[in-house]
Structure formats: structure tokens, C-alpha cells
Design a protein around this motif. Structure first.
Motif, short mmCIF file in Angstrom:
data_model
loop_
_atom_site.label_atom_id
_atom_site.label_comp_id
_atom_site.label_asym_id
_atom_site.label_seq_id
_atom_site.Cartn_x
_atom_site.Cartn_y
_atom_site.Cartn_z
N GLY A 32 32.60 44.68 56.54
CA GLY A 32 31.40 45.20 55.86
C GLY A 32 31.90 46.08 54.93
N LEU A 33 32.68 45.88 54.07
CA LEU A 33 33.35 46.88 52.93
C LEU A 33 32.91 46.21 51.84
CD1 LEU A 33 36.99 47.34 53.97
CD2 LEU A 33 34.94 48.50 54.70
N THR A 34 32.10 46.91 50.90
CA THR A 34 31.49 46.55 49.66
C THR A 34 32.59 46.68 48.56
OG1 THR A 34 29.40 47.18 50.39
CG2 THR A 34 29.89 46.65 47.89
N PRO A 35 33.10 45.66 47.92
CA PRO A 35 33.99 45.70 46.96
C PRO A 35 33.35 46.87 45.81
CG PRO A 35 33.31 43.67 47.25
CD PRO A 35 32.42 44.34 47.97
N LEU A 36 34.20 47.70 45.50
CA LEU A 36 34.15 48.60 44.34
C LEU A 36 35.27 48.78 43.31
CD1 LEU A 36 32.71 52.46 44.71
CD2 LEU A 36 34.79 51.95 43.62
N PHE A 37 35.02 48.27 42.15
CA PHE A 37 35.87 48.30 41.17
C PHE A 37 36.27 49.51 40.27
CE2 PHE A 37 34.42 44.18 42.32
CZ PHE A 37 35.66 43.23 42.34
N LEU A 38 37.23 50.05 40.22
CA LEU A 38 37.52 51.32 39.42
C LEU A 38 38.56 50.97 38.39
CD1 LEU A 38 37.41 54.31 39.13
CD2 LEU A 38 39.36 54.70 40.86
N SER A 39 38.30 51.52 37.20
CA SER A 39 39.35 51.32 36.11
C SER A 39 40.07 52.45 36.01
CB SER A 39 38.67 51.27 34.56
OG SER A 39 37.98 49.97 34.87
N ILE A 40 41.64 52.33 35.88
CA ILE A 40 42.42 53.33 35.71
C ILE A 40 42.71 53.51 34.31
CG2 ILE A 40 44.83 54.26 36.25
CD1 ILE A 40 43.00 54.43 38.67
N ASN A 41 42.74 52.62 33.56
CA ASN A 41 42.94 52.57 31.87
C ASN A 41 41.80 51.87 31.35
OD1 ASN A 41 43.96 51.63 29.41
ND2 ASN A 41 45.91 51.97 30.01
N HIS A 42 41.22 52.39 30.48
CA HIS A 42 40.18 51.98 29.85
C HIS A 42 40.22 50.47 29.03
CE1 HIS A 42 40.45 53.06 25.42
NE2 HIS A 42 40.99 54.30 25.96
N HIS A 43 41.66 50.61 28.56
CA HIS A 43 41.54 49.41 27.63
C HIS A 43 41.52 47.88 28.06
CE1 HIS A 43 43.05 52.07 24.22
NE2 HIS A 43 43.88 52.63 25.10
N ASN A 44 41.92 47.61 29.34
CA ASN A 44 41.76 46.48 29.92
C ASN A 44 41.67 46.27 31.29
OD1 ASN A 44 44.48 46.85 31.31
ND2 ASN A 44 45.53 46.23 29.23
N ASP A 45 41.30 47.41 31.98
CA ASP A 45 41.00 47.40 33.62
C ASP A 45 39.64 46.66 33.69
OD1 ASP A 45 43.34 48.40 33.59
OD2 ASP A 45 42.84 50.26 34.77
N SER A 46 38.83 46.97 32.92
CA SER A 46 37.39 46.64 33.24
C SER A 46 37.40 44.77 32.72
CB SER A 46 36.21 47.00 32.42
OG SER A 46 36.67 47.16 30.91
N ASP A 47 38.21 44.52 31.93
CA ASP A 47 38.18 42.83 31.69
C ASP A 47 38.74 42.18 33.05
OD1 ASP A 47 37.46 43.57 28.99
OD2 ASP A 47 39.45 43.20 28.18
N ALA A 48 39.90 42.79 33.52
CA ALA A 48 40.26 42.25 35.02
C ALA A 48 39.17 42.05 35.77
CB ALA A 48 41.45 42.89 35.40
N ALA A 49 38.53 43.39 36.02
CA ALA A 49 37.49 43.60 37.15
C ALA A 49 36.45 42.37 36.78
CB ALA A 49 36.88 44.78 37.14
N GLY A 50 36.14 42.40 35.71
CA GLY A 50 35.01 41.31 35.24
C GLY A 50 35.28 39.89 35.81
N LYS A 51 36.64 39.49 35.44
CA LYS A 51 37.00 38.27 35.89
C LYS A 51 36.88 38.08 37.46
CE LYS A 51 38.63 36.14 32.12
NZ LYS A 51 38.10 34.93 31.58
N VAL A 52 37.20 39.16 38.14
CA VAL A 52 36.91 39.02 39.80
C VAL A 52 35.26 39.00 40.09
CG1 VAL A 52 37.55 40.07 41.70
CG2 VAL A 52 39.15 39.98 40.17
N ILE A 53 34.65 39.82 39.53
CA ILE A 53 33.05 39.97 39.81
C ILE A 53 32.38 38.58 39.28
CG2 ILE A 53 31.18 40.79 38.90
CD1 ILE A 53 32.71 43.64 38.40
N GLU A 54 33.13 37.79 38.49
CA GLU A 54 32.46 36.47 38.12
C GLU A 54 32.50 35.50 39.49
OE1 GLU A 54 34.43 34.79 34.84
OE2 GLU A 54 33.58 36.19 33.28
N GLY A 55 33.68 35.61 40.05
CA GLY A 55 33.78 34.85 41.48
C GLY A 55 33.29 35.34 42.67
#
Length: 378
Positions: free
Chosen positions: A232-255
Motif C-alpha cells: 500500500g505504498l504510493t510511489p513518490l519520485f524525488l529529484s536530488i539533482n535538477h539536471h537529469n533526475d526528473s528524466d529518469a523518474a519520467g521513464k519509470v512513471i511511463e511504465g
């Protein structure tokens, strides 16, 4: 230590140089911790910081700040400073950039030649892949560095392999482990502003773009779905570095399909990021400082290592880890199960974090000694 008392004559304060002002919450956490510890040694100590964002550093920390590439400004500051601090972080490595290694070794040499005591502060060492870079590292550190405090034992072994023997070498830990979370109200506000229930149950993913990550994104998606369905844990995506962390999170979110999730903008200020981590049930992180922030709050960890520094830290806190190249849904789900089982032992996790904080005191004690200050009673 290799320096002499004459180095201190008519010199005062500290000059700090590292990978600052580049949008990485981990590096900013290190800087904040180092400045705070310098103020602990002497509240009136002049502090100068080399950073890519001098205006922000000067405003936020109340220090004198010089752009990282302002070499003439660096030389002037080094002539005034009693202590040059290199670090923290993994600055002595040539994997991301050989030019970066050469820059930091140059500043160590230049500061030493201008009469500074030189300390490498709570740092990681390596990897250094090129034989010429190893020789240069050995020569500069042996000649110009007074003391090195290291954040984990693997770095100690690396210095031994390189033949670095002249400085005093002390095992410590990362300065960022000493930072506290932001006030609960501020943390709740940032969660609410991004559609996350401050009282919800979450598994945090702190990911980064790295060669081979795209091929593994589906495995992270499967693990996030598994954590939601089983615990029952909702995935929460947190960026530590603004340059590319959101890109990596986006790839996972797509799936993720219809699995609910939340994503926070990043990087947050270190205290807010720590506060968010403190609310998590489990943290899955590729980012070293995502792991450090969570470990400091007693949160169970799953580490995905793309670099030896990640593996080394997880070994220190005895947490589960897999190499990025070996990631599969099955491995991640098993590690999540292991982390979930540790949620009942928050006290044991906090005790491990406290041991790291206790070791971190070696950083400030060593800096105090080089400045001629006894901080053992602070």
C-alpha cells in the motif's frame, strides 16, 4: 601533518572549494554542513566559498563567494585563508571528468603553495582510472595535503593503493549526515502543494539518468507497482539533482500504468529533502545523498549502485544494494521486501545513523586542529 605553524602567520579563516552551485541537493547539503562546522569552531571565522552560483551562496550562507572558475579570485582568497578545505564529495575521481580532477588537484597545489593548511573534508576517493591521474594524485596529495578525512573505508583503501602516505588520514563520514529535517509544517506544505497527502504511506524513488538506466526503467516500474499492491505504498519520485533526475523518474512513471504516484520538483533545499525522506516507509535510491538523507532519519533503504561510492555507503549502514547493471524486477522486489521488514526496527536504523554522526566529528576536530583550535569540548 605536513604543514608548519608558519603557514598560519597573518592568515585567517577558511576557503572552501567543491562541486557547489550546480543544482545538486547533496552537494549543497555538504556545503551547509561544512560552513556550520566552521562556525562551530569559530563563530567569527571568515569563510569564502568557491561555487558556480556565488550570489546564491553569499545570500544563503552569509559567506564571501567566488565563482569556481575565477582563478585570480581564488589566488587572492588563498593568500588570506589559513585553511583550504577541499570537499566534501568525490572530487578525486576521473570517471565523470578528468578535467574536474585536474582542477581540484590544481587548487590543492595552489592553496598549499600560498601558505594554506590543506584539508580534504569528509570526502570519497575514486575511482581514478588513468595511471597518469593516479601518479598526479599521489604527488599532489603527498606534497600539499595536511589531513584527509574520509567518508567510508573503501576510500581509505583507495589512498593506500595510490601510495598516498604523507597526510594524516582519518576515517570519518559524510558531513551531510549531520543535517536535520526542516520543520514538519514546511515538509507537509511541500507535499500538499504537489498533491501528496502528508499523512500518506510512500515509497520514495531517488533516481538518476546513467548509461544503462533506460533499459532498467521497466524494472523500477514493476517494483513501484509491487510496493503499491503488496504494501500500500504510493510511489513518490524525488529529484536530488535538477539536471537529469526528473528524466529518469519520467521513464519509470511511463511504465506505472494505473498505479498512482506523486512527483516532487527538485532539487528541494536539503532540509526539506531530508524532511520528505523522514516521512517515507522505504527509500529506493541511486543517489548517494538520497541514501544519506534517508539513513539519517532511520528509513529502510534499497540502494541501486552505479558508482562504488554508493556501494561503500550502503556497506557502512548494512543496507540492501544491487548494481544497476544487475537490476531485475525480482531483485528489486526482494530488496523492497527486506526493507519493509526493517520498518519495525527504526531504533536500530537510527542507532546506525548516530554512529555515523559520531564518526563525522572527526571532520570538525581535524579542521580545528589545523586552525590551532581545540574543539574536543564543543
Amino acid at each position: 601533518m605536513t604543514g608548519s605553524g608558519s603557514k598560519q602567520n597573518k592568515k585567517a579563516g577558511v576557503l572552501i572549494c567543491g562541486a557547489y552551485g550546480m543544482g545538486n541537493a547533496g552537494d549543497e547539503a555538504i556545503l551547509k554542513a561544512i560552513i556550520r562546522e566552521m562556525r562551530e569552531i569559530d563563530p567569527d571565522m571568515p569563510v569564502t566559498v568557491m561555487t558556480r552560483d556565488p550570489e546564491k551562496a553569499a545570500e544563503r550562507f552569509g559567506v564571501r563567494a567566488i565563482h569556481t572558475l575565477n582563478i585570480f579570485g581564488f589566488m587572492r582568497a588563498a593568500r588570506r585563508a589559513a585553511l583550504y578545505v577541499n570537499g566534501g564529495g568525490s572530487l578525486v575521481q576521473d570517471v565523470t571528468s578528468r578535467r574536474s580532477l585536474w582542477y581540484y588537484l590544481y587548487t590543492i597545489r595552489a592553496a598549499g603553495k600560498r601558505g594554506c593548511r590543506v584539508m580534504m573534508y569528509g570526502c570519497g576517493i575514486g575511482p581514478v582510472l588513468y595511471e597518469g591521474d593516479i601518479r598526479l594524485t599521489r604527488r599532489v596529495l603527498n606534497r600539499y595535503v595536511d589531513a584527509v578525512t574520509l567518508r567510508e573505508p573503501d576510500s581509505l583503501e583507495a589512498l593506500r593503493r595510490f601510495g598516498v602516505t604523507a597526510p594524516e588520514i582519518i576515517l570519518s563520514s559524510d558531513p551531510a549526515i549531520t543535517l536535520c529535517a526542516a520543520p514538519a509544517g514546511d515538509v507537509d506544505a511541500v507535499l500538499s502543494e504537489n498533491g501528496a497527502d502528508p499523512h500518506g504511506k510512500y515509497i520514495c524513488f531517488a533516481l538518476r539518468r546513467w548509461p544503462g538506466f533506460n533499459e532498467k526503467a521497466a524494472a523500477f516500474s514493476a517494483a513501484a507497482r509491487y510496493a503499491y499492491l503488496k504494501y500500500g505504498l504510493t510511489p513518490l519520485f524525488l529529484s536530488i539533482n535538477h539536471h537529469n533526475d526528473s528524466d529518469a523518474a519520467g521513464k519509470v512513471i511511463e511504465g506505472l500504468g494505473d498505479t498512482p504516484y506523486r512527483a516532487l520538483p527538485g532539487p528541494l533545499p536539503p532540509e526539506l529533502a531530508i524532511g520528505v525522506m523522514a516521512k517515507m516507509e522505504i527509500v529506493v535510491s541511486m543517489r548517494l545523498h538520497g541514501l544519506i538523507f534517508a539513513a539519517g532519519q532511520g528509513v529502510p533503504l534499497v540502494g541501486v549502485s552505479y558508482d562504488p561510492k554508493v556501494t561503500a555507503f550502503l556497506r557502512c549502514v548494512e543496507s540492501g544494494c544491487t548494481e544497476l547493471s544487475e537490476v531485475t524486477p525480482e531483485i528489486l522486489c526482494t530488496l523492497i521486501d527486506d526493507a519493509a521488514a526493517l520498518r519495525e526496527d527504526r531504533r536500530g536504523l537510527l542507532e546506525k545513523a548516530q554512529r555515523l554522526r559520531d564518526m563525522e566529528r572527526h571532520n570538525i576536530e581535524t579542521a580545528g586542529k589545523l586552525l590551532g583550535k581545540d574543539v574536543s569540548l564543543l
